[in-house]
Design a protein around this motif. Structure first.
Motif, PDB file in Angstrom:
ATOM      1  N   ALA A  42      34.150-138.626  18.351  1.00  0.00           N
ATOM      2  CA  ALA A  42      33.152-138.259  17.340  1.00  0.00           C
ATOM      3  C   ALA A  42      31.745-138.294  17.931  1.00  0.00           C
ATOM      4  O   ALA A  42      30.927-137.394  17.677  1.00  0.00           O
ATOM      5  CB  ALA A  42      33.245-139.199  16.137  1.00  0.00           C
ATOM      6  N   GLY A  43      31.466-139.310  18.737  1.00  0.00           N
ATOM      7  CA  GLY A  43      30.157-139.392  19.365  1.00  0.00           C
ATOM      8  C   GLY A  43      29.901-138.253  20.335  1.00  0.00           C
ATOM      9  O   GLY A  43      28.809-137.680  20.370  1.00  0.00           O
ATOM     10  N   GLY A  44      30.930-137.901  21.125  1.00  0.00           N
ATOM     11  CA  GLY A  44      30.778-136.809  22.079  1.00  0.00           C
ATOM     12  C   GLY A  44      30.579-135.468  21.408  1.00  0.00           C
ATOM     13  O   GLY A  44      29.733-134.659  21.830  1.00  0.00           O
ATOM     14  N   LEU A  45      31.328-135.211  20.347  1.00  0.00           N
ATOM     15  CA  LEU A  45      31.195-133.948  19.630  1.00  0.00           C
ATOM     16  C   LEU A  45      29.879-133.877  18.867  1.00  0.00           C
ATOM     17  O   LEU A  45      29.247-132.814  18.789  1.00  0.00           O
ATOM     18  CB  LEU A  45      32.382-133.761  18.680  1.00  0.00           C
ATOM     19  CG  LEU A  45      33.721-133.465  19.351  1.00  0.00           C
ATOM     20  CD1 LEU A  45      34.857-133.509  18.331  1.00  0.00           C
ATOM     21  CD2 LEU A  45      33.695-132.095  20.036  1.00  0.00           C
ATOM     22  N   ARG A  46      29.459-135.001  18.308  1.00  0.00           N
ATOM     23  CA  ARG A  46      28.185-135.019  17.583  1.00  0.00           C
ATOM     24  C   ARG A  46      27.028-134.708  18.536  1.00  0.00           C
ATOM     25  O   ARG A  46      26.084-133.994  18.164  1.00  0.00           O
ATOM     26  CB  ARG A  46      27.996-136.383  16.918  1.00  0.00           C
ATOM     27  CG  ARG A  46      26.602-136.635  16.369  1.00  0.00           C
ATOM     28  CD  ARG A  46      26.182-135.606  15.335  1.00  0.00           C
ATOM     29  NE  ARG A  46      26.892-135.765  14.076  1.00  0.00           N
ATOM     30  CZ  ARG A  46      26.604-135.076  12.978  1.00  0.00           C
ATOM     31  NH1 ARG A  46      25.629-134.172  12.996  1.00  0.00           N
ATOM     32  NH2 ARG A  46      27.298-135.253  11.881  1.00  0.00           N
ATOM     33  N   ALA A  47      27.103-135.186  19.769  1.00  0.00           N
ATOM     34  CA  ALA A  47      26.048-134.892  20.739  1.00  0.00           C
ATOM     35  C   ALA A  47      25.985-133.396  21.029  1.00  0.00           C
ATOM     36  O   ALA A  47      24.897-132.823  21.153  1.00  0.00           O
ATOM     37  CB  ALA A  47      26.283-135.684  22.023  1.00  0.00           C
ATOM     38  N   VAL A  48      27.147-132.756  21.133  1.00  0.00           N
ATOM     39  CA  VAL A  48      27.193-131.310  21.362  1.00  0.00           C
ATOM     40  C   VAL A  48      26.593-130.578  20.167  1.00  0.00           C
ATOM     41  O   VAL A  48      25.756-129.670  20.316  1.00  0.00           O
ATOM     42  CB  VAL A  48      28.640-130.848  21.626  1.00  0.00           C
ATOM     43  CG1 VAL A  48      28.730-129.326  21.669  1.00  0.00           C
ATOM     44  CG2 VAL A  48      29.161-131.443  22.928  1.00  0.00           C
ATOM     45  N   SER A  49      27.015-130.961  18.975  1.00  0.00           N
ATOM     46  CA  SER A  49      26.509-130.321  17.764  1.00  0.00           C
ATOM     47  C   SER A  49      25.006-130.526  17.605  1.00  0.00           C
ATOM     48  O   SER A  49      24.267-129.598  17.260  1.00  0.00           O
ATOM     49  CB  SER A  49      27.251-130.874  16.545  1.00  0.00           C
ATOM     50  OG  SER A  49      26.735-130.362  15.347  1.00  0.00           O
ATOM     51  N   ASP A  50      24.532-131.743  17.859  1.00  0.00           N
ATOM     52  CA  ASP A  50      23.105-132.033  17.731  1.00  0.00           C
ATOM     53  C   ASP A  50      22.280-131.270  18.761  1.00  0.00           C
ATOM     54  O   ASP A  50      21.079-131.052  18.556  1.00  0.00           O
ATOM     55  CB  ASP A  50      22.860-133.536  17.889  1.00  0.00           C
ATOM     56  CG  ASP A  50      23.296-134.337  16.673  1.00  0.00           C
ATOM     57  OD1 ASP A  50      23.594-133.723  15.627  1.00  0.00           O
ATOM     58  OD2 ASP A  50      23.353-135.579  16.766  1.00  0.00           O
ATOM     59  N   HIS A  51      22.926-130.855  19.838  1.00  0.00           N
ATOM     60  CA  HIS A  51      22.239-130.070  20.871  1.00  0.00           C
ATOM     61  C   HIS A  51      22.118-128.604  20.463  1.00  0.00           C
ATOM     62  O   HIS A  51      21.521-127.806  21.186  1.00  0.00           O
ATOM     63  CB  HIS A  51      23.003-130.191  22.192  1.00  0.00           C
ATOM     64  CG  HIS A  51      22.222-129.772  23.394  1.00  0.00           C
ATOM     65  ND1 HIS A  51      21.111-130.443  23.844  1.00  0.00           N
ATOM     66  CD2 HIS A  51      22.382-128.722  24.251  1.00  0.00           C
ATOM     67  CE1 HIS A  51      20.622-129.842  24.918  1.00  0.00           C
ATOM     68  NE2 HIS A  51      21.366-128.799  25.196  1.00  0.00           N
TER      69      HIS A  51
END
Length: 246
Positions: free
Chosen positions: A67-76
């Protein structure tokens, strides 16, 4: 992971089957998110991101890290899309929000650089496996899912373990061709949606197939699993590349 990137691309993965027992696969996926997905036009996950999913309240460390890794991608600023698979069909809007990803129906059509493409997990195409299709209809029923998710977490986890064992036994007892897609179903599906490109996973048989459906040439791209190595499809304005990640 040291391959040169062609251009900014739309990325597709499926069948990662992440869980606590395979930390190397989780590490590879998180690295892929940081080093490649962060710079993509979009990321599509076509099901079976996890080995099992019994509800968005699952407290596993792998679920939190992903979840943290995907959220970082989305937030980018990279859109992240998810189609549920046969292992994580219970993944719901709560976890999707944690990841910053959008849930898509199975099947669905998307536009890839001006060309329509049909996206699926792929299990619906294995129509000769009638026992599995009956099980799929049962567990995709909203009433069944509602009742299941009301059960205590340990009870749901025990059910998932039993289901995985039963699935393994079932796969050993059927002919190999039954576990693959049914060609007539593939052709009928492509003709029904009127598209020339189908992208799916599920069968763990990465390949690019050319076929004719309703009198028109079509292409079917099958994503690989992440049990022994990673598998990613890169699509850009120049074409596509189905590659393995080591």
């Amino acid at each position: 992971m040291n391959q040169p990137l062609r251009t900014v691309a739309t990325l597709f993965v499926s069948d990662l089957h992440l869980d606590d027992a395979r930390p190397e696969a989780t590490a590879l996926f998180l690295r892929f998110l940081r080093e490649e997905a962060m710079h993509a036009d979009a990321l599509y996950i076509l099901g079976d991101l996890f080995e099992a999913w019994v509800g968005d309240d699952d407290p596993s460390a792998v679920a939190a890290a992903v979840a943290g890794g995907l959220r970082a991608v989305s937030d980018h600023g990279v859109p992240v899309y998810f189609i549920r698979g046969n292992r994580d069909f219970l993944l719901g809007p709560g976890y999707a929000r944690r990841c910053g990803m959008r849930l898509l129906p199975d099947p669905c059509v998307t536009m890839l650089y001006g060309r329509p493409a049909l996206l699926m997990h792929g299990d619906l195409l294995c129509s000769d496996d009638q026992a599995y299709q009956a099980f799929r209809r049962q567990v995709r029923d909203p009433a069944w899912q509602r009742d299941f998710l009301r059960q205590p977490l340990p009870q749901r986890q025990a059910f998932a373990a039993q289901a995985r064992a039963a699935s393994k036994a079932h796969m050993q007892g059927v002919r190999e061709e039954i576990t693959d897609v049914t060609p007539a179903t593939v052709e009928a599906t492509l003709a029904r949606f009127g598209v020339g490109l189908l992208i799916h996973g599920h069968t763990h048989r990465p390949a690019v197939h050319s076929l004719v459906a309703a009198g028109h040439p079509r292409k079917r791209i099958v994503l690989g699993d992440w049990y022994r190595q990673g598998s990613v499809l890169r699509v850009d304005t120049d074409g596509f590349e189905l590659a393995a990640l080591g």
